[in-house]
Write a protein that holds these residues in place. Structure first.
Motif, PDB file in Angstrom:
ATOM      1  N   ALA A  41     110.960 -19.274  60.427  1.00 24.05           N
ATOM      2  CA  ALA A  41     111.657 -19.333  61.710  1.00 24.05           C
ATOM      3  C   ALA A  41     113.149 -19.571  61.517  1.00 24.05           C
ATOM      4  CB  ALA A  41     111.053 -20.444  62.568  1.00 24.05           C
ATOM      5  N   GLY A  42     113.505 -20.440  60.610  1.00 25.97           N
ATOM      6  CA  GLY A  42     114.910 -20.731  60.355  1.00 25.97           C
ATOM      7  C   GLY A  42     115.653 -19.529  59.801  1.00 25.97           C
ATOM      8  N   PHE A  43     115.020 -18.801  58.893  1.00 30.66           N
ATOM      9  CA  PHE A  43     115.622 -17.589  58.326  1.00 30.66           C
ATOM     10  C   PHE A  43     115.923 -16.577  59.425  1.00 30.66           C
ATOM     11  CE2 PHE A  43     114.816 -13.240  56.822  1.00 30.66           C
ATOM     12  CZ  PHE A  43     115.770 -13.119  55.825  1.00 30.66           C
ATOM     13  N   ALA A  44     114.937 -16.332  60.268  1.00 26.38           N
ATOM     14  CA  ALA A  44     115.117 -15.350  61.335  1.00 26.38           C
ATOM     15  C   ALA A  44     116.215 -15.782  62.304  1.00 26.38           C
ATOM     16  CB  ALA A  44     113.792 -15.160  62.087  1.00 26.38           C
ATOM     17  N   LEU A  45     116.235 -17.058  62.630  1.00 28.30           N
ATOM     18  CA  LEU A  45     117.221 -17.558  63.588  1.00 28.30           C
ATOM     19  C   LEU A  45     118.635 -17.481  63.009  1.00 28.30           C
ATOM     20  CD1 LEU A  45     117.110 -18.762  66.432  1.00 28.30           C
ATOM     21  CD2 LEU A  45     117.053 -21.033  65.385  1.00 28.30           C
ATOM     22  N   ALA A  46     118.787 -17.841  61.728  1.00 30.41           N
ATOM     23  CA  ALA A  46     120.121 -17.843  61.111  1.00 30.41           C
ATOM     24  C   ALA A  46     120.710 -16.441  61.033  1.00 30.41           C
ATOM     25  CB  ALA A  46     120.052 -18.466  59.720  1.00 30.41           C
ATOM     26  N   LEU A  47     119.880 -15.442  60.714  1.00 24.58           N
ATOM     27  CA  LEU A  47     120.406 -14.090  60.573  1.00 24.58           C
ATOM     28  C   LEU A  47     120.527 -13.351  61.898  1.00 24.58           C
ATOM     29  CD1 LEU A  47     118.851 -12.590  57.306  1.00 24.58           C
ATOM     30  CD2 LEU A  47     121.119 -13.558  57.684  1.00 24.58           C
ATOM     31  N   SER A  48     119.737 -13.737  62.876  1.00 19.75           N
ATOM     32  CA  SER A  48     119.790 -13.017  64.157  1.00 19.75           C
ATOM     33  C   SER A  48     120.749 -13.656  65.147  1.00 19.75           C
ATOM     34  CB  SER A  48     118.395 -12.950  64.784  1.00 19.75           C
ATOM     35  OG  SER A  48     117.915 -14.250  65.081  1.00 19.75           O
ATOM     36  N   GLY A  51     115.659  -2.575  52.130  1.00 21.35           N
ATOM     37  CA  GLY A  51     115.683  -2.378  53.572  1.00 21.35           C
ATOM     38  C   GLY A  51     116.921  -1.629  54.033  1.00 21.35           C
ATOM     39  N   LEU A  52     118.084  -2.020  53.495  1.00 19.11           N
ATOM     40  CA  LEU A  52     119.319  -1.333  53.869  1.00 19.11           C
ATOM     41  C   LEU A  52     119.281   0.136  53.466  1.00 19.11           C
ATOM     42  CD1 LEU A  52     121.979  -4.047  52.885  1.00 19.11           C
ATOM     43  CD2 LEU A  52     121.337  -3.340  55.197  1.00 19.11           C
ATOM     44  N   ALA A  53     118.649   0.411  52.313  1.00 24.91           N
ATOM     45  CA  ALA A  53     118.599   1.798  51.827  1.00 24.91           C
ATOM     46  C   ALA A  53     117.786   2.699  52.747  1.00 24.91           C
ATOM     47  CB  ALA A  53     118.013   1.834  50.415  1.00 24.91           C
ATOM     48  N   VAL A  54     116.786   2.136  53.418  1.00 30.43           N
ATOM     49  CA  VAL A  54     115.947   2.946  54.311  1.00 30.43           C
ATOM     50  C   VAL A  54     116.270   2.698  55.781  1.00 30.43           C
ATOM     51  CG1 VAL A  54     114.083   3.065  52.621  1.00 30.43           C
ATOM     52  CG2 VAL A  54     114.082   1.216  54.308  1.00 30.43           C
ATOM     53  N   GLY A  55     117.365   1.978  56.024  1.00 34.07           N
ATOM     54  CA  GLY A  55     117.811   1.767  57.382  1.00 34.07           C
ATOM     55  C   GLY A  55     117.124   0.643  58.132  1.00 34.07           C
ATOM     56  N   VAL A  56     116.557  -0.330  57.392  1.00 36.56           N
ATOM     57  CA  VAL A  56     115.896  -1.476  58.021  1.00 36.56           C
ATOM     58  C   VAL A  56     116.745  -2.713  57.776  1.00 36.56           C
ATOM     59  CG1 VAL A  56     113.827  -2.928  58.067  1.00 36.56           C
ATOM     60  CG2 VAL A  56     113.623  -0.455  57.688  1.00 36.56           C
ATOM     61  N   ALA A  57     117.041  -3.469  58.815  1.00 37.86           N
ATOM     62  CA  ALA A  57     117.866  -4.671  58.669  1.00 37.86           C
ATOM     63  C   ALA A  57     117.180  -5.670  57.751  1.00 37.86           C
ATOM     64  CB  ALA A  57     118.096  -5.307  60.037  1.00 37.86           C
ATOM     65  N   PRO A  58     117.972  -6.403  56.926  1.00 38.06           N
ATOM     66  CA  PRO A  58     117.373  -7.379  56.004  1.00 38.06           C
ATOM     67  C   PRO A  58     116.452  -8.383  56.674  1.00 38.06           C
ATOM     68  CG  PRO A  58     119.685  -7.042  55.469  1.00 38.06           C
ATOM     69  CD  PRO A  58     119.419  -6.287  56.745  1.00 38.06           C
ATOM     70  N   ILE A  59     116.784  -8.801  57.893  1.00 34.55           N
ATOM     71  CA  ILE A  59     115.944  -9.788  58.566  1.00 34.55           C
ATOM     72  C   ILE A  59     114.525  -9.274  58.753  1.00 34.55           C
ATOM     73  CG2 ILE A  59     116.667  -9.000  60.851  1.00 34.55           C
ATOM     74  CD1 ILE A  59     116.405 -11.847  61.839  1.00 34.55           C
TER      75      ILE A  59
END
Length: 373
Positions: A270-277, A338-346
């Motif tokens: 949850a913390g990871f998702a919140l920090a990046l989003s 993820g970046l290479a295929v167009g998916v955000a790191p989060i």
């Protein structure tokens, strides 16, 4: 303070400059963006894993104190190169060289801290160790923030720390105290399964961490935070983790209970998702606090179970550090994919981390009849 704990404090502060501060330094001094910082994160931990696994063998061949001095000397050489603000290719060589030597040194330090201790004594030793290194890691980012792109100042501090570290190493015995099988208390029968679980959940947590750390300079820049404030605010999760370590060092009831691993895993995600989003400073800070709390719970449990089952020797520390290193490698690698295929790191990192944590917790759930076999 014992020489082992003094060395812990020195190496933690110096290592934090490289493993967490290097992304702010590369952003400020070399103009690195998210992608370059993620590649740098991968490069840092390619040598870390094999070095950690070899620590026990090198310590037995050279003597643990001599091996620690060798690793410290390599870190001094790498730090001296970084202090000169080398061309970009020099950064790509010196920073991984430093971190590879750190992979060799940390299991040796952990062996000195835990060697010859069992039960309550091991709990107290690991508590002091965790409090020492976690309290001295956040100041590494404060140093980076204060120095900005002045690499001479930043790595000058790092070199001074390692010079004092060499003195601390010289005060250590030739090898850690040996394990006394007769003095050891019987290991809780649940510990091996909890160790297995923690050694899956822990690297997944570091997957999250090392995807997060290289991206934080960009997160703060987009939130309008610049200069010394960015690395200082990024240390929030380290401060939160220290608070968890204080609690767990004083409260032993968590040992043998899987609930802390489960709660830590969920709070970390949850913390990871919140920090990046989060696009605002308060939201990012809330995410970092949650991440630090969850990561602290998982780390503390993994180290304790590893040392309790492995008798506190250097090889146990080597496996612990290698598991961490694998997580550190996986995070930026998944983010780059993820970046290479167009998916955000989060999304790329978060999805894989969720599956990994579920896989790590499943054996315990099956053993307790919580999930179907």
């Amino acid at each position: 303070m014992s020489p082992a704990l003094l060395l812990t404090a020195l190496v933690s502060t110096a290592g934090g400059i490289v493993t967490h501060g290097i992304f702010f330094l590369a952003h400020a001094a070399y103009g690195f963006g998210d992608g370059q910082n993620l590649w740098l994160a991968v490069a840092l931990f390619v040598p870390y894993v094999p070095a950690a696994l070899l620590a026990g063998r090198v310590g037995r061949r050279l003597g643990s104190r001599n091996a620690a001095q060798l690793a410290n000397a390599v870190m001094i050489v790498a730090g001296a190169v970084l202090a000169t603000r080398p061309p970009e290719w020099g950064l790509w060589i010196a920073a991984p060289l430093y971190n590879g030597a750190a992979g060799l040194l940390w299991p040796l330090v952990e062996g000195y801290v835990a060697g010859g201790k069992h039960g309550a004594g091991l709990h107290r030793a690991i508590g002091r160790f965790n409090l020492t290194w976690s309290a001295t890691l956040a100041p590494a980012l404060w140093i980076v923030g204060f120095a900005g792109d002045d690499l001479l100042t930043t790595f000058g501090v790092l070199l001074a720390l390692h010079v004092v570290g060499a003195v601390a190493i010289s005060r250590l015995p030739a090898d850690p105290a040996p394990h006394d099988a007769e003095a050891a208390a019987p290991v809780n029968p649940d510990y091996p399964l909890l160790l297995w679980t923690s050694r899956i959940v822990l690297p997944v947590g570091y997957v999250l961490l090392d995807a997060l750390s290289p991206l934080l300079p960009g997160v703060w820049a987009r939130a309008g935070v610049a200069g010394a404030w960015a690395p200082a605010l990024a240390s929030t999760w380290m401060v939160a983790r220290f608070g968890v370590f204080v609690l767990l060092s004083r409260w032993a009831a968590w040992r043998g209970r899987p609930g802390m691993l489960l709660a830590g895993a969920l709070v970390m995600l949850a913390g990871f998702a919140l920090a990046l989003s989060g696009g605002s400073v308060p939201v990012v800070l809330a995410g970092l606090v949650a991440f630090g709390i969850g990561q602290g719970a998982v780390y503390y449990a993994a180290l304790y179970y590893g040392m309790a089952v492995g008798n506190g020797n250097v090889d146990s520390g080597g496996w612990h550090e290698a598991v961490i290193g694998l997580g550190y490698l996986g995070g930026p690698a998944l983010a780059l994919l993820g970046l290479a295929v167009g998916v955000a790191p989060i999304h790329a990192v978060g999805a894989v981390a969720t599956l990994g944590m579920a896989a790590g917790l499943a054996p315990w759930a099956r053993a307790r009849g919580v999930a179907p076999t």
